[in-house]
Write an enzyme that holds these catalytic residues in place. Structure first.
Site, PDB file in Angstrom:
ATOM      1  CG  ASP A  39      -1.481   1.248   1.648  1.00  0.00           C
ATOM      2  OD1 ASP A  39      -2.254   1.776   0.835  1.00  0.00           O
ATOM      3  OD2 ASP A  39      -1.188   1.758   2.754  1.00  0.00           O
TER       4      ASP A  39
ATOM      5  CG  ASP B   4      -1.597   2.290   6.658  1.00  0.00           C
ATOM      6  OD1 ASP B   4      -1.845   2.016   5.469  1.00  0.00           O
ATOM      7  OD2 ASP B   4      -1.744   3.433   7.133  1.00  0.00           O
TER       8      ASP B   4
ATOM      9  CG  ASP C  69      -4.615  -1.016   3.364  1.00  0.00           C
ATOM     10  OD1 ASP C  69      -4.970  -0.836   2.182  1.00  0.00           O
ATOM     11  OD2 ASP C  69      -3.863  -0.232   3.971  1.00  0.00           O
TER      12      ASP C  69
END
Ligand code: ADP
Ligand code: MG
Length: 292
Positions: free
Chosen positions: A38, A237, A241
């Site tokens: 990410d 995080d 996600d």
């Protein structure tokens, strides 16, 4: 590996700030062929700062920032925090927000002083039918500097283009290089726009970029990579996600991230330093005596 070896490996992981929440994760990590990261809060610090503001349609800089910061008052997005802080640094008193709605992956809608304020990505403005022509050169320039351009409109009219910059974490580039040196493919996944994502990816040494992915599509992207026959680790995080962390062969959560992500992770990187992934992969390979 013997149960003792696995226990020792898990203990060593803990010493280096990598917690294995699932017994099978230590073994699986050494078999991973693709690591998907990410962007915001994982590769970057996740604490963006406002860097640019250009008003349009005769609005002043002051008025634009005041309205946008007011609209962002109830948003939990890191971009909102950056904008509120910029207003605070200028000693602004912000008007109340009468109504507020967050549109995940796009932006927000708010009522401020009887006016409708929209703030968000270019695709959000396009969806709303707001004319943003004349901003292309500026937006291209900001994006190439790895900044995220944000658009704001008042009552359907362009108010300002704002940019925020979110610096890379220390160790992100080093971690990416080390993973690549181990023969692992590294990809980046983000809701941010294509050109900004490419600029960040360039800085950190990532070639494969999946940008403008809507929050509910992150897990689908992981699934797509798995359907190429790869063992995939996803590192993230955010609340958004969690499904991708669950879908991945190994979900690696950032310990400084949201509780929801941490609960969905098989492995927790306590400090959020991505170099922990490299150490953990090496540890897995040593524990299971895979040839590195
Ligand atoms: P990411 O987690 O990668 O930042 P998001 O899906 O949260 O992705 O957001 C994608 C894009 O939507 C942002 O880059 C921004 O352009 C826009 N956006 C979302 N929320 C806001 C907000 N509160 N203020 C301004 N822009 C926003
Ligand atoms: Mg994030």
């Amino acid at each position: 590996a013997t149960p003792t070896a696995i226990m020792v490996g898990t203990g060593k992981g803990a010493e280096m700030g990598v917690l294995f929440r699932k017994g099978t994760a230590l073994e699986m990590l050494g078999k991973v062929q693709t690591v998907v990261l990410d962007k915001t809060g994982t590769l970057t610090k996740g604490r963006p700062e406002l860097t640019d503001l250009k008003p349009f349609n005769g609005f002043s800089e002051e008025e634009a920032l005041r309205l946008v910061a007011a609209a962002e008052q109830k948003s939990e997005h890191p971009i909102a925090e950056a904008i509120r802080q910029a207003a605070e640094a200028r000693g602004m008193t912000l008007p109340e927000v009468a109504a507020f709605e967050a549109i995940p992956g796009f932006g927000l809608k708010a009522e401020v002083e009887g006016r409708t304020v929209h703030v968000g990505a270019d695709r959000y403005m396009k969806k709303l039918g707001i004319d943003i022509s004349g901003t292309e050169a500026l937006v291209g320039e900001l994006s190439d500097q790895a900044k995220t351009p944000i658009f704001a409109a008042v009552d359907g009219k362009l108010l300002a283009v704002i940019a925020v910059a979110d610096p890379l974490k220390e160790g992100s580039a080093e971690a990416v290089a080390a993973l690549k040196a181990m023969g692992i493919e590294v990809a980046m996944l983000t809701g941010d726009n294509q050109r900004t994502a490419q600029a960040i990816a360039r800085q950190v040494g990532i070639e494969r970029v999946l940008a403008e992915v809507l929050p509910d599509q992150k897990a689908e992207e992981v699934k797509r990579l798995q359907s190429e026959g790869k063992k995939v680790a996803f590192v993230g995080d955010g609340i958004n996600d969690a499904p991708a962390l669950a879908q991945a062969d190994v979900g690696i959560a950032i310990g400084t991230g949201t509780d929801i992500a941490i609960e969905a992770g098989d492995v927790i990187l306590m400090s959020g330093d991505l170099r922990g992934i490299v150490n953990a992969v090496a540890l897995s390979k040593r524990t299971f005596r895979t040839i590195v």
